[in-house]
Design a protein around this motif. Sequence first.
Motif, short mmCIF file in Angstrom:
data_model
loop_
_atom_site.label_atom_id
_atom_site.label_comp_id
_atom_site.label_asym_id
_atom_site.label_seq_id
_atom_site.Cartn_x
_atom_site.Cartn_y
_atom_site.Cartn_z
N ALA A 1 28.41 15.18 -20.26
CA ALA A 1 28.41 15.19 -18.79
C ALA A 1 29.86 15.31 -18.36
O ALA A 1 30.70 14.49 -18.75
N PHE A 2 30.15 16.37 -17.59
CA PHE A 2 31.54 16.66 -17.25
C PHE A 2 31.89 16.13 -15.89
O PHE A 2 31.04 15.99 -15.03
N GLU A 3 33.19 16.02 -15.67
CA GLU A 3 33.67 15.70 -14.34
C GLU A 3 33.43 16.89 -13.39
O GLU A 3 33.14 16.72 -12.23
N GLY A 4 33.56 18.12 -13.90
CA GLY A 4 33.36 19.31 -13.06
C GLY A 4 31.91 19.78 -13.01
O GLY A 4 31.65 20.89 -12.56
N TYR A 5 31.00 18.93 -13.49
CA TYR A 5 29.53 19.16 -13.44
C TYR A 5 29.03 20.28 -14.34
O TYR A 5 28.18 20.05 -15.17
N ALA A 6 29.54 21.52 -14.16
CA ALA A 6 29.12 22.65 -14.99
C ALA A 6 27.61 22.81 -15.07
O ALA A 6 27.04 22.93 -16.14
N LEU A 7 26.95 22.80 -13.92
CA LEU A 7 25.52 23.08 -13.89
C LEU A 7 25.33 24.60 -13.81
O LEU A 7 26.19 25.31 -13.29
N TYR A 8 24.18 25.09 -14.33
CA TYR A 8 23.90 26.52 -14.23
C TYR A 8 23.43 26.83 -12.82
O TYR A 8 22.37 26.35 -12.40
N PRO A 9 24.20 27.65 -12.07
CA PRO A 9 23.87 27.88 -10.64
C PRO A 9 22.49 28.49 -10.40
O PRO A 9 21.84 28.14 -9.43
N PRO A 10 21.98 29.43 -11.27
CA PRO A 10 20.69 30.03 -10.92
C PRO A 10 19.50 29.11 -11.19
O PRO A 10 18.39 29.41 -10.77
N LEU A 11 19.71 28.01 -11.92
CA LEU A 11 18.59 27.14 -12.27
C LEU A 11 18.48 25.98 -11.28
O LEU A 11 19.48 25.53 -10.72
N THR A 12 17.25 25.48 -11.11
CA THR A 12 17.06 24.29 -10.28
C THR A 12 17.62 23.08 -11.02
O THR A 12 17.94 23.15 -12.22
N VAL A 13 17.71 21.97 -10.30
CA VAL A 13 18.17 20.73 -10.92
C VAL A 13 17.26 20.37 -12.10
O VAL A 13 17.72 20.05 -13.19
N ALA A 14 15.93 20.48 -11.90
CA ALA A 14 14.99 20.15 -12.97
C ALA A 14 15.21 21.06 -14.18
O ALA A 14 15.20 20.60 -15.32
N GLU A 15 15.42 22.36 -13.92
CA GLU A 15 15.63 23.30 -15.03
C GLU A 15 16.96 23.04 -15.74
O GLU A 15 17.06 23.17 -16.96
N ASN A 16 17.97 22.66 -14.97
CA ASN A 16 19.24 22.28 -15.58
C ASN A 16 19.07 21.08 -16.50
O ASN A 16 19.55 21.07 -17.63
N ILE A 17 18.39 20.06 -16.00
CA ILE A 17 18.24 18.84 -16.79
C ILE A 17 17.39 19.11 -18.03
O ILE A 17 17.67 18.63 -19.12
N GLY A 18 16.34 19.91 -17.85
CA GLY A 18 15.41 20.14 -18.95
C GLY A 18 15.78 21.29 -19.86
O GLY A 18 15.02 21.63 -20.77
N PHE A 19 16.96 21.89 -19.64
CA PHE A 19 17.34 23.11 -20.36
C PHE A 19 17.23 22.92 -21.87
O PHE A 19 17.88 22.04 -22.45
N GLY A 20 16.37 23.75 -22.50
CA GLY A 20 16.23 23.70 -23.96
C GLY A 20 15.37 22.57 -24.48
O GLY A 20 15.09 22.48 -25.67
N LEU A 21 14.91 21.67 -23.58
CA LEU A 21 14.18 20.49 -24.05
C LEU A 21 12.77 20.83 -24.51
O LEU A 21 12.28 20.23 -25.46
#
Lengths: 362, 367
Positions: free
Chosen positions: A84-104
């Motif tokens: 978990a980064f200070e600069g967040y580095a979330l994937y912009p095209p994905l929803t929050v749920a898709e970001n969290i669940g990425f690859g799971l």
Amino acid sequence: MSLALAHLSKTYTGRHGTPVQAVQHLDLEVQDGEIVALLGSSGCGKTSTLRMIAGFERVTEGSITLAGRRVDTLPPDKRRVAMAFEGYALYPPLTVAENIGFGLSRSLGRDAAAQRVQNVADMLEIGPILGRHPAGLSGGQQQRASLARALARDADLHLLDEPMGQLEPQLRSVLRGRVKAALKSRGLTSVLVTHDQTEANAMADRIAVMEGGVLQQYGAAAELRDRPANLYVATFLGEPPMNAFSATVQAGGLRLADAPDTPLPLAGVPLPAAGDNVVLGVRPHRIRLGEGALSGTVISNQWLGDQAHVVLEMADKIVVTVAHQRVAVRIGERVPFGFAPADAHIFDAATGRALAHGTRTA
Amino acid sequence: MTGLSLRNLHVKFGRHEVLRGIDIDVAPGQTLVLFGPSGGGKTVLLRSVAGLEPAARGQVAIDGADVTSRGPEARGVGMAFQNFALYPHMSARDNIASPLQARGVGPADVTARVGAVADLLRIGHVLGHMPKELSNGQKQRTALARALVGQPKVLLLDDPLRNVDAKLRYEMRLELPRLLRSAAAATIYVSQDYREAMALGDQVAILLDGRIAQSGTPEEIYDSPASVNVAKLFGDPPINLLPCRPTDAGNALHVAVAGLQLSVRAERAAIGRACLLGLRPETMSIHADARPNAARAQILATTPLHERLVVLLRAATGEEIVASVLGALPPAGAPVWLSADATHALLFDAETGERITAPRAPREIAA
């Protein structure tokens, strides 16, 4: 899984070609299931250490071993580290749920993955924003999404870089408890990088205090509090910070520079030779107001709801005291104060190295 | 009256009403801390007092004179901001002197007054430095000195310690009350840190959605918050809020939450109503054995905070509760019981959020 940093160093090339030693010969072991905080102010070397562990920075010297594997020559994606980064580095095209669940869902199956995303989102109070995209979120929401993504993953090590810095303080104090409970119940090994001692104290089993690229002390919070290795650690940890008095050793006690006419006996504390210059440290909540050989004039008395901060002036020295109930002293009033020898810490005035500690351990 | 008075002050941005009827009085030498979440209108209120935002309605009076229609320079107001706002091309000395020079004060007088305020703020040794050569703490002291040098009747400080590091912030928090009292201005201080608000405020006013939700001494606001929203802003860890429906217990109300049975003094009208019980974490205790009025709970995590232990618990009935305790806890894994000091319990109407329990009398002070 356990992590071992051995003799780890990082040297950058500075602006004029001069080497800058960001991290110097760091030895650190993190046990399986342990939460360790790397704590220090900016420039202390904690972030360089984190980046070497994650694989974003090449090590100059030394090794990194994770779960029994040498990982310091592996690319980041082969290290099995969740971040978990200070600069967040979330994937912009994905929803929050898709970001969290990425690859799971590949590893857990779709239903279990969805359940895990929901659990971690509930824990961090971002359930209502799971369907949104990162761009529309506040800094605090993005930070929680980033933390949620790291916590949802199965990995050998969870690296959390200032994971709650953007959150409002009161939310932080509740989330710390929940995140700690979650890390512990899943037995996740974690390294938390922070400049905030409150966060380190709250979350970590052990704290590594760094300054100037050098590890100052590594131990449980209680050990750092009761037996700080040097004046830096002593005054960096603790809020308000430890009171530090310049003093000279004399037979059986000390003479303070700001109260030269009041000899202070210190029974039971092993002192260096008479005549040596030392620094006496006493934590604010260990100062006893209303009793003792020293005295000062009250310059402020602030009640903060669950504690009182009473500040005295003794000659040119500001003495901060903390009590857990209200204190009936007025500004301008002269009050005696003192402390028990068990609460004294003695440091070498020249090097700052700790020479002796009182016996109190609570 | 002397000092600063705001009467029914309204400020609009277009059709949006940012401040909706503000009444505030601050006496000379007193500090009112304006506290609340961002977006509540705190900075707009300061700018309006300074004359930088026109009032749509209402009055700003300084020492009894209506200044509502006066320009900023004619109000006798000093300001300092969180971003320091120093002139980058001028030394600390010239920055501090600028308000005096703008008013045509003579050079000898300027030197004397800059020297005096610099001594007060302990920046005499850096007066010749340019802003970029100053640390953040020194910049903030320079900005404060500039605000104070003209001996303003009203001093407006917009979160001035926000951008200085934690240690310096704490030192300034100790130093400021004395400084502000000696400056003898009516001070409005904006803060987003409730501890700072309690430490610095003779009075604290909570600004929520353009209105003063509550004003009073720090103690009144902490002990007797007017509403759930105010209660949540003060205290770290924050207050526990548990849904309940009080029942009749003769001369008191009976409240059952999380396995706790509490007797609370409040209006009988609350009987049967949907309420929230507010329990501050530091009024809760954790025990290693069963006892009357204690509820079975499980410790989920312990997160030390300074000398206290902040403990996240789950009650046997399922609620998450935070306690903040001094001293040791039962060993990990051992069963625990949780109790609450009912005399500190706060009851709020679940629908309106307003406090139902009577305000607390000031507490006895231990010597």
